[in-house]
Design a protein around this motif. Structure first.
Motif, PDB file in Angstrom:
ATOM      1  N   GLU A  71       0.823  -1.217   0.000  1.00 38.23           N
ATOM      2  CA  GLU A  71       0.000   0.000   0.000  1.00 38.23           C
ATOM      3  C   GLU A  71       0.856   1.266   0.000  1.00 38.23           C
ATOM      4  N   GLY A  72       2.167   1.135   0.183  1.00 34.84           N
ATOM      5  CA  GLY A  72       3.053   2.283   0.093  1.00 34.84           C
ATOM      6  C   GLY A  72       3.605   2.817   1.401  1.00 34.84           C
ATOM      7  N   ARG A  73       3.243   2.239   2.533  1.00 37.26           N
ATOM      8  CA  ARG A  73       3.815   2.698   3.801  1.00 37.26           C
ATOM      9  C   ARG A  73       5.246   2.190   3.896  1.00 37.26           C
ATOM     10  N   GLN A  74       6.151   3.021   4.456  1.00 37.21           N
ATOM     11  CA  GLN A  74       7.562   2.671   4.555  1.00 37.21           C
ATOM     12  C   GLN A  74       8.119   3.130   5.889  1.00 37.21           C
ATOM     13  N   ALA A  75       9.072   2.377   6.420  1.00 36.40           N
ATOM     14  CA  ALA A  75       9.737   2.768   7.658  1.00 36.40           C
ATOM     15  C   ALA A  75      11.118   2.123   7.715  1.00 36.40           C
ATOM     16  N   THR A  76      12.065   2.842   8.314  1.00 37.19           N
ATOM     17  CA  THR A  76      13.419   2.330   8.533  1.00 37.19           C
ATOM     18  C   THR A  76      13.873   2.764   9.917  1.00 37.19           C
ATOM     19  N   VAL A  77      14.541   1.853  10.631  1.00 42.73           N
ATOM     20  CA  VAL A  77      15.119   2.153  11.934  1.00 42.73           C
ATOM     21  C   VAL A  77      16.598   1.803  11.871  1.00 42.73           C
ATOM     22  N   MET A  78      17.462   2.674  12.418  1.00 43.04           N
ATOM     23  CA  MET A  78      18.892   2.440  12.471  1.00 43.04           C
ATOM     24  C   MET A  78      19.383   2.723  13.878  1.00 43.04           C
ATOM     25  N   VAL A  79      20.257   1.885  14.380  1.00 42.23           N
ATOM     26  CA  VAL A  79      20.903   2.132  15.671  1.00 42.23           C
ATOM     27  C   VAL A  79      22.409   2.041  15.482  1.00 42.23           C
ATOM     28  N   ASN A  80      23.146   2.722  16.348  1.00 45.80           N
ATOM     29  CA  ASN A  80      24.596   2.680  16.246  1.00 45.80           C
ATOM     30  C   ASN A  80      25.237   2.111  17.510  1.00 45.80           C
ATOM     31  N   VAL A  81      24.654   1.051  18.036  1.00 46.40           N
ATOM     32  CA  VAL A  81      25.227   0.334  19.176  1.00 46.40           C
ATOM     33  C   VAL A  81      25.274  -1.169  18.858  1.00 46.40           C
ATOM     34  N   ASP A  82      25.834  -1.489  17.725  1.00 47.56           N
ATOM     35  CA  ASP A  82      25.926  -2.894  17.327  1.00 47.56           C
ATOM     36  C   ASP A  82      27.362  -3.148  16.903  1.00 47.56           C
ATOM     37  N   PRO A  83      28.100  -4.138  17.343  1.00 45.02           N
ATOM     38  CA  PRO A  83      27.579  -5.130  18.278  1.00 45.02           C
ATOM     39  C   PRO A  83      27.428  -4.531  19.670  1.00 45.02           C
ATOM     40  N   GLY A  84      26.722  -5.184  20.479  1.00 45.31           N
ATOM     41  CA  GLY A  84      26.480  -4.714  21.825  1.00 45.31           C
ATOM     42  C   GLY A  84      25.006  -4.548  22.101  1.00 45.31           C
ATOM     43  N   GLY A  85      24.201  -4.529  21.029  1.00 45.78           N
ATOM     44  CA  GLY A  85      22.769  -4.463  21.203  1.00 45.78           C
ATOM     45  C   GLY A  85      22.245  -5.804  21.691  1.00 45.78           C
ATOM     46  N   SER A  86      21.139  -5.773  22.354  1.00 42.31           N
ATOM     47  CA  SER A  86      20.559  -6.993  22.912  1.00 42.31           C
ATOM     48  C   SER A  86      19.450  -7.521  22.005  1.00 42.31           C
ATOM     49  N   ASP A  87      18.956  -8.705  22.332  1.00 42.12           N
ATOM     50  CA  ASP A  87      17.785  -9.228  21.638  1.00 42.12           C
ATOM     51  C   ASP A  87      16.602  -8.291  21.824  1.00 42.12           C
ATOM     52  N   ALA A  88      16.506  -7.656  22.998  1.00 38.31           N
ATOM     53  CA  ALA A  88      15.428  -6.708  23.255  1.00 38.31           C
ATOM     54  C   ALA A  88      15.523  -5.523  22.299  1.00 38.31           C
ATOM     55  N   GLN A  89      16.751  -5.088  21.986  1.00 38.50           N
ATOM     56  CA  GLN A  89      16.927  -3.995  21.024  1.00 38.50           C
ATOM     57  C   GLN A  89      16.396  -4.421  19.660  1.00 38.50           C
ATOM     58  N   ASP A  90      16.723  -5.635  19.232  1.00 41.18           N
ATOM     59  CA  ASP A  90      16.217  -6.143  17.949  1.00 41.18           C
ATOM     60  C   ASP A  90      14.695  -6.168  17.947  1.00 41.18           C
ATOM     61  N   ASP A  91      14.110  -6.646  19.046  1.00 45.90           N
ATOM     62  CA  ASP A  91      12.651  -6.704  19.153  1.00 45.90           C
ATOM     63  C   ASP A  91      12.037  -5.308  19.091  1.00 45.90           C
ATOM     64  N   ASP A  92      12.666  -4.334  19.761  1.00 40.79           N
ATOM     65  CA  ASP A  92      12.160  -2.960  19.761  1.00 40.79           C
ATOM     66  C   ASP A  92      12.239  -2.343  18.375  1.00 40.79           C
ATOM     67  N   MET A  93      13.326  -2.623  17.658  1.00 37.86           N
ATOM     68  CA  MET A  93      13.473  -2.093  16.299  1.00 37.86           C
ATOM     69  C   MET A  93      12.381  -2.662  15.396  1.00 37.86           C
ATOM     70  N   ARG A  94      12.164  -3.962  15.469  1.00 37.41           N
ATOM     71  CA  ARG A  94      11.138  -4.607  14.648  1.00 37.41           C
ATOM     72  C   ARG A  94       9.755  -4.060  15.004  1.00 37.41           C
ATOM     73  N   ALA A  95       9.479  -3.876  16.302  1.00 37.06           N
ATOM     74  CA  ALA A  95       8.184  -3.349  16.738  1.00 37.06           C
ATOM     75  C   ALA A  95       7.972  -1.927  16.222  1.00 37.06           C
ATOM     76  N   ALA A  96       9.018  -1.107  16.194  1.00 36.13           N
ATOM     77  CA  ALA A  96       8.895   0.266  15.695  1.00 36.13           C
ATOM     78  C   ALA A  96       8.528   0.267  14.217  1.00 36.13           C
ATOM     79  N   VAL A  97       9.175  -0.573  13.434  1.00 28.48           N
ATOM     80  CA  VAL A  97       8.860  -0.647  12.001  1.00 28.48           C
ATOM     81  C   VAL A  97       7.440  -1.168  11.808  1.00 28.48           C
ATOM     82  N   GLN A  98       7.073  -2.216  12.530  1.00 27.24           N
ATOM     83  CA  GLN A  98       5.723  -2.775  12.387  1.00 27.24           C
ATOM     84  C   GLN A  98       4.661  -1.760  12.778  1.00 27.24           C
ATOM     85  N   THR A  99       4.905  -0.976  13.819  1.00 22.87           N
ATOM     86  CA  THR A  99       3.958   0.061  14.230  1.00 22.87           C
ATOM     87  C   THR A  99       3.789   1.099  13.128  1.00 22.87           C
TER      88      THR A  99
END
Length: 84
Positions: free
Chosen positions: A48-76
């Motif tokens: 339908e044309g909706r788009q989103a991108t999330v970038m973080v600059n703490v990798d490596p060192g990010g947690s699984d929770a960070q990955d989950d939060d990034m995915r949730a932000a894009v899905q939202t």
């Protein structure tokens, strides 16, 4: 969303790394994730044309929770206006 033949005799096809995944509200998102020392990204779009991108600059060192939060932000962001 379509793959193309690579010309190799084994019949491989490539789709430019495009992946699909279900959205919690229904439908699919199309996108790709990636990381390189110091950065991690996740991006997606809907047909339908909706788009989103999330970038973080703490990798490596990010947690699984960070990955989950990034995915949730894009899905939202990809939910669309019909889903409050």
């Amino acid at each position: 969303m379509n793959t193309r033949p690579t010309g190799n005799p084994d019949g491989r096809a490539y789709g430019l790394g495009l992946e699909s995944g279900p959205l919690p509200c229904g439908g699919l998102s199309w996108g790709h994730t990636g990381d390189v020392l110091g950065y991690e990204t996740i991006g997606g779009a809907t047909v339908e044309g909706r788009q989103a991108t999330v970038m973080v600059n703490v990798d490596p060192g990010g947690s699984d929770a960070q990955d989950d939060d990034m995915r949730a932000a894009v899905q939202t962001a990809l939910r669309g206006s019909r889903h409050p």
